[in-house]
Design a protein around this motif. Sequence first.
Motif, PDB file in Angstrom:
ATOM      1  N   GLY A 179     -23.082  30.012 -45.908  1.00  0.00           N
ATOM      2  CA  GLY A 179     -21.836  29.968 -44.972  1.00  0.00           C
ATOM      3  C   GLY A 179     -21.807  30.918 -43.751  1.00  0.00           C
ATOM      4  N   GLN A 181     -19.647  33.234 -42.507  1.00  0.00           N
ATOM      5  CA  GLN A 181     -19.199  34.608 -42.598  1.00  0.00           C
ATOM      6  C   GLN A 181     -20.359  35.508 -43.326  1.00  0.00           C
ATOM      7  OE1 GLN A 181     -16.522  35.753 -41.206  1.00  0.00           O
ATOM      8  NE2 GLN A 181     -17.457  37.778 -41.604  1.00  0.00           N
ATOM      9  N   THR A 182     -20.975  34.897 -44.517  1.00  0.00           N
ATOM     10  CA  THR A 182     -22.045  35.498 -45.056  1.00  0.00           C
ATOM     11  C   THR A 182     -23.286  35.927 -44.093  1.00  0.00           C
ATOM     12  OG1 THR A 182     -21.710  34.423 -47.113  1.00  0.00           O
ATOM     13  CG2 THR A 182     -23.971  35.347 -46.698  1.00  0.00           C
ATOM     14  N   GLU A 213     -22.085  25.545 -37.715  1.00  0.00           N
ATOM     15  CA  GLU A 213     -22.221  26.651 -38.382  1.00  0.00           C
ATOM     16  C   GLU A 213     -22.945  27.717 -37.201  1.00  0.00           C
ATOM     17  OE1 GLU A 213     -20.897  24.244 -41.582  1.00  0.00           O
ATOM     18  OE2 GLU A 213     -22.318  23.936 -40.047  1.00  0.00           O
ATOM     19  N   GLU A 546     -18.779  40.453 -51.053  1.00  0.00           N
ATOM     20  CA  GLU A 546     -18.731  39.232 -50.484  1.00  0.00           C
ATOM     21  C   GLU A 546     -17.826  38.107 -51.246  1.00  0.00           C
ATOM     22  OE1 GLU A 546     -23.301  38.839 -50.708  1.00  0.00           O
ATOM     23  OE2 GLU A 546     -23.056  38.048 -48.947  1.00  0.00           O
ATOM     24  N   ALA A 550     -13.905  36.632 -49.741  1.00  0.00           N
ATOM     25  CA  ALA A 550     -13.724  35.127 -49.672  1.00  0.00           C
ATOM     26  C   ALA A 550     -12.417  34.837 -50.472  1.00  0.00           C
ATOM     27  CB  ALA A 550     -14.871  34.238 -50.084  1.00  0.00           C
ATOM     28  N   ARG A 597     -14.069  27.539 -50.897  1.00  0.00           N
ATOM     29  CA  ARG A 597     -14.322  28.761 -50.040  1.00  0.00           C
ATOM     30  C   ARG A 597     -15.560  29.635 -50.131  1.00  0.00           C
ATOM     31  NH1 ARG A 597     -10.733  32.056 -47.009  1.00  0.00           N
ATOM     32  NH2 ARG A 597      -9.688  29.953 -46.517  1.00  0.00           N
ATOM     33  N   GLN A 600     -18.528  27.437 -49.034  1.00  0.00           N
ATOM     34  CA  GLN A 600     -18.631  27.576 -47.703  1.00  0.00           C
ATOM     35  C   GLN A 600     -18.864  28.810 -46.946  1.00  0.00           C
ATOM     36  OE1 GLN A 600     -15.008  25.414 -45.852  1.00  0.00           O
ATOM     37  NE2 GLN A 600     -15.194  27.352 -44.094  1.00  0.00           N
ATOM     38  N   ASP A 601     -18.279  29.909 -47.413  1.00  0.00           N
ATOM     39  CA  ASP A 601     -18.114  31.083 -46.858  1.00  0.00           C
ATOM     40  C   ASP A 601     -19.436  31.949 -47.159  1.00  0.00           C
ATOM     41  OD1 ASP A 601     -15.976  30.385 -45.418  1.00  0.00           O
ATOM     42  OD2 ASP A 601     -14.689  32.203 -46.248  1.00  0.00           O
ATOM     43  N   CYS A 602     -19.813  31.529 -48.572  1.00  0.00           N
ATOM     44  CA  CYS A 602     -20.830  32.418 -49.242  1.00  0.00           C
ATOM     45  C   CYS A 602     -22.237  31.489 -49.285  1.00  0.00           C
ATOM     46  CB  CYS A 602     -20.481  33.167 -50.558  1.00  0.00           C
ATOM     47  SG  CYS A 602     -18.977  34.224 -50.010  1.00  0.00           S
TER      48      CYS A 602
END
Length: 668
Positions: A179, A181-182, A213, A546, A550, A597, A600-602
């Motif tokens: 994702g 943020q990762t 992304e 991580e 999230a 979440r 998606q973020d990780c």
Amino acid sequence: MTVEGELLWTPRPEFAEASNVARFQRWLRRERGLDLPDYDALWRWSVNEIEAFWGAVWDYFDVQSSTPYHAVLSERRMRGAKWFEGSQLNYAEHLLRHEAEAPERIALHHLSELRPLARMSVAELGGQVRRLATALRELGIGPGDRVVSYLPNIAETAVAMMATMAVGAVWSSAAPEFGVQTVVDRFAQIEPKLLFAADGYRFGGKDFSRTAEVRRIAEALPSLQTVVWLPYLDAGAAAPVAQARSWASLLDRPAVAREAFRYERVPYDHPLWVLFSSGTTGLPKAIVHSHVGALLEHLKLTHFHFGLGPDSAMFFYSTTGWVMWNLVLSSLLTGGAAVLYDGSPAHPQPDLLWKLAADTGTTFFGASPTFIQMMEKAGLRPGERFDLSKLDAIMVGGSPSTPETFAWLYDCVKRDLWVTSQSGGTEIASGFVGASPTLPVYAGEIQRRMLGMDVHAWSDDGEELVDEVGELVVTRPFPSAPLYFWNDTDGRRYQEAYFDVFHGPDGEDVWRHGDFIKINARGGCYIYGRSDSTLNRYGVRIGTAEIYRAVEQIEGIADSLIVCCEQSGGRFYMPLFVRLKDGAVLDETMIRAINARLRQDCSPRHVPDEILVVPQIPYTLTGKKMEVPVRKLLMGWPLEKAASRDAMMNPAAIEPFVALAGRLAAAR
């Protein structure tokens, strides 16, 4: 039923004698006057006389340097060690050095869910690398500049990595399933100048667009000057950022002759790449390796412990976000081929990777114990369906193996097979314990400690253990230890990561890796999972920080704690514990929100197996979440050995975890 330590295979004399290890022993006898009759004698020499060993590796493989080195090792210390000081070389040049002698030899086999199986000769690969490297120089990319990738496991990514290294720039890669943020948490630390990015990927028959992304990643990296856009999922996909350069435009130039191209030979301490291994607090660790350290280590690893050579083809199921991808490409150092695959390992058929092995003539096949377990559950017998006559070795890596894993490979793949289990880490871009083709294979056992790796099992008091489980430590320096962590200007984070627990008799640094290990009397090794709180799920390390970052953005969650417990058969149990805010309820809506979440973020690997509510998250008196004690409890340790109530901020907070551990034990 196969039991741990049962003898499963003994190498044929001709197999052992033809191995690179045996050739090296004969060379040492002839060139150095050293009579080291077996692997154990060779290992002892390699760790006691580390300068002589690594100097021999340099000479044996004829490492190409513009200048001679002053000393193999300036002084025997773990941190700040200077290996081959004075040398100037290039890792990518050595990956492609076999082009002159065998230009038509296959360098890459590559398959994905979007593309049929194709092959690339070493001349074709070298030609593309030189054209792209020339384009990078025209874009102002040079020594020390950071170049990052958000590309799938395809041939273009291999070309991009080698071209980056060829000009002396510093490479770093994230898999496209990560994702935003990762990715930003990783790349923002190193302030990249150029980003290679694809529009998406396909997995399990489903397409995943990454155009949005890529835009968000680029916007979050103010240091970026150039985005190189690869429309992979959709050939007509428009670049999401202004003034992006297309991959095709950079390659659309006249061929650059091998003799006319100049590799940037860099000093011994010049960074090669930045790999990320997540810690339990803060941002992921940005681990920097050198050209010379990675080159010497990978020459040793691929030849002596993987057994590769000019007729080899190496495959390991990996993504571009894991160090195993780098190691697959290091097989080119031997003159052999790398086999790349992007997609689901079981789509459209569960035996897809075995077909790939047959179609490519793979000689060295790698996968995780979880993959093997999946094959067993599906009732597959690949050796009966496919021509695996060229397959010599299988490496089971990424997490601890079991006797049952070994037994299935011998029963269902091939009887005459060198089955290896090896263990190391992103931190060293290699292994600590691994295999030798001259030794027998015992069920569930890693054959030996790797050459040049002075690995031991220590008690908490720093005493050597034999036939007992202890902490994996390394007591002498090795070339592929990190140069440093990026932005760790005072070295404190590096120190805390590996050197704060154990010290030698004179106070010298001792590397503590964070794995539990047992070394038996004959030198065989067993890894029993993480001793610290870094999560290791299906072979990919995940930082708890991580996940907390999230999860704790979800409305209604006040605090959280996560652990990962290894189980028999290569399985994992990764529960997430949450403390809810007043009035909040953990219902299906919240569970879906948490999982979405994290996905998606990780990444999908960050999604827990179970989410449980607890009244309090246990903390130490110094304010640290008690991840390690909770993990030990859930794996069956008694409370008095897992944690000290006197060290807890709120001793009552541990009780729900003690109760859960009891229920898990009763269910086993």
